[in-house]
Design a protein around this motif. Structure first.
Motif, mmCIF file in Angstrom:
data_model
loop_
_atom_site.group_PDB
_atom_site.id
_atom_site.type_symbol
_atom_site.label_atom_id
_atom_site.label_comp_id
_atom_site.label_asym_id
_atom_site.label_seq_id
_atom_site.Cartn_x
_atom_site.Cartn_y
_atom_site.Cartn_z
ATOM 1 N N LEU A 107 -8.258 1.408 -9.743
ATOM 2 C CA LEU A 107 -9.037 1.730 -8.536
ATOM 3 C C LEU A 107 -9.386 0.457 -7.762
ATOM 4 O O LEU A 107 -9.353 0.436 -6.527
ATOM 5 C CB LEU A 107 -10.313 2.474 -8.928
ATOM 6 N N THR A 167 0.816 -1.217 0.000
ATOM 7 C CA THR A 167 0.000 0.000 0.000
ATOM 8 C C THR A 167 0.845 1.261 0.000
ATOM 9 O O THR A 167 0.558 2.220 -0.731
ATOM 10 C CB THR A 167 -0.932 0.009 1.231
ATOM 11 N N THR A 187 -6.731 -0.779 -5.432
ATOM 12 C CA THR A 187 -6.769 -0.136 -4.119
ATOM 13 C C THR A 187 -7.797 -0.819 -3.235
ATOM 14 O O THR A 187 -7.561 -1.039 -2.046
ATOM 15 C CB THR A 187 -7.107 1.359 -4.273
ATOM 16 N N GLY A 236 -6.304 -3.946 -1.873
ATOM 17 C CA GLY A 236 -5.403 -3.688 -0.748
ATOM 18 C C GLY A 236 -6.160 -3.422 0.543
ATOM 19 O O GLY A 236 -5.778 -3.908 1.613
ATOM 20 N N LEU A 237 -7.253 -2.663 0.449
ATOM 21 C CA LEU A 237 -8.060 -2.380 1.634
ATOM 22 C C LEU A 237 -8.771 -3.639 2.133
ATOM 23 O O LEU A 237 -8.938 -3.821 3.345
ATOM 24 C CB LEU A 237 -9.087 -1.289 1.322
#
Length: 397
Positions: free
Chosen positions: A252, A151, A255, A258-259
């Motif tokens: 997007l 991240t 991301t 990763g979250l």
């Protein structure tokens, strides 16, 4: 007893394992990929030549992990870490400063072997072996070290490249990591060596997973996620085109992946301690299976988001489940040997899988067919593992 108590009572050991996982970022594909162009230029290689060389050194690194990884079962962890860090530093120096491309590739191989291979092996083995009642939570916390690297490092490196060259960035990151490693190596709460080194010429005791049917039955279940996600990462352009999405949406969704890994790791670790690794091993791939179904049926932006988020949830939980399951089946005293074997198998398969997937795409398969094949592989892997998961050893009987 929860995460707060675990951090309060064992923050030193957890810090060592967490730092090892974060340090592994230096040898992970996502980090090396950030510098692919300048490294290729430095070594005098084309993009295709770099890809071939990268695959070759990765396979060699996999064999090295298989050969040297079991030593953590009898080498003191502090000595093990010191040797791996020294080899990692040597690899970085060769990669960034060697005047000859052959030495540069040797450095790349050392970075892959020590980073992705041995540092990950050290962090997971320490957490899986030294904790008993809270093993799942410890593994979940430790795995966030890789997530932090994935991240934080890409945007940080991109920002710093405005002022620094790629070599200086590598050296700066090494100096930053040394600020944490040096105090831990000098005064950290390192555990003792868990076993004795086999005598020279003596046959090594302990399991030989490649000779056990139950290991081969379990392997497809544990490999399906890294193998298929590697294919999605490498062929992202073809995936988004066939699904009717775009690379912007994919970026997007990365991301989002990763979250999603964070709750996957923390909840997965908690549930491993409460429900046991066997029950979780039967369920943790469900988000990814549902994501594949959504992508096959709906496609579009929803399909890309489903794949990344569903894959992220499962990837976050996998390490604590897999390592806890290995301990249940083979014992904590042999965790280094079994984890090294699993790691080597994953390295081999993730190195070969993109080539096979590329052949399928070249032969005219659409990505919907590829996703259907991945779903079929997941179901087959799940079914093959059921006999092992139902065995008395797995159930702790």
């Amino acid at each position: 007893m929860g995460y707060r108590t675990l951090l309060r009572d064992h923050r030193g050991l957890l810090g060592i394992a967490f730092l090892a996982m974060f340090t592994s970022s230096l040898g992970q594909s996502f980090f090396i990929g950030l510098f692919q162009a300048p490294i290729s230029t430095h070594l005098g290689l084309s993009a295709g030549q770099f890809g071939t060389a990268y695959a070759a050194v990765t396979l060699v690194a996999g064999f090295a992990v298989l050969r040297l990884g079991p030593s953590i079962d009898w080498v003191a962890p502090r000595r093990f870490a010191l040797v791996v860090l020294a080899a990692l530093l040597a690899g970085i120096l060769l990669l960034t400063a060697a005047p000859w491309w052959g030495l540069g590739l040797l450095g790349l191989g050392l970075v892959r072997f020590c980073g992705q291979g041995m540092m990950t092996h050290l962090g997971n083995t320490l957490a899986g072996r030294e904790f008993v009642t809270l093993r799942g939570r410890a593994l979940g916390l430790v795995s966030t070290g890789i997530m932090l690297g994935e991240t934080a490092l890409p945007p940080l490196m991109a920002a710093l490249l405005v002022w620094l060259g790629w070599r200086e960035l590598w050296w700066l990151l090494v100096a930053f990591l040394a600020l944490f490693w040096v105090p831990l190596l000098l005064r950290g709460p390192w555990p003792k060596a868990p076993g004795k080194r086999p005598a020279r010429g003596q046959r090594r005791e302990g399991p030989r997973p490649f000779r056990e049917a139950r290991f081969w039955q379990l392997l497809p279940l544990l490999m399906i996620l890294p193998v298929t996600m590697t294919g999605l990462f490498i062929y992202q352009a073809r995936m988004t085109e066939d699904l009717g999405s775009s690379l912007t949406v994919y970026a997007l969704a990365l991301t989002g992946m990763g979250l999603a890994k964070l709750p996957g790791a923390l909840l997965g670790g908690r549930w491993v301690d409460r429900l046991g690794p066997v029950r979780l091993a039967r369920l943790y791939l469900l988000p990814y299976a549902l994501a594949l179904v959504v992508a096959i049926i709906a496609g579009g932006h929803a399909g890309v988001w489903a794949l990344m988020v569903g894959g992220g949830l499962a990837m976050g939980a996998q390490e604590s489940i897999a390592t806890s399951l290995l301990v249940r089946l083979w014992g904590a005293e042999h965790l280094g040997t079994v984890r090294a074997t699993l790691s080597a198998a994953m390295v081999f398969s993730t190195g070969i899988a993109p080539a096979l997937l590329g052949i399928a795409l070249d032969l005219g398969a659409s990505f919907f067919h590829v996703l259907a094949g991945m779903l079929a592989m997941l179901v087959i892997g799940w079914a093959l593992a059921q006999g092992v998961l139902a065995s008395p050893e797995a159930r702790g009987a």
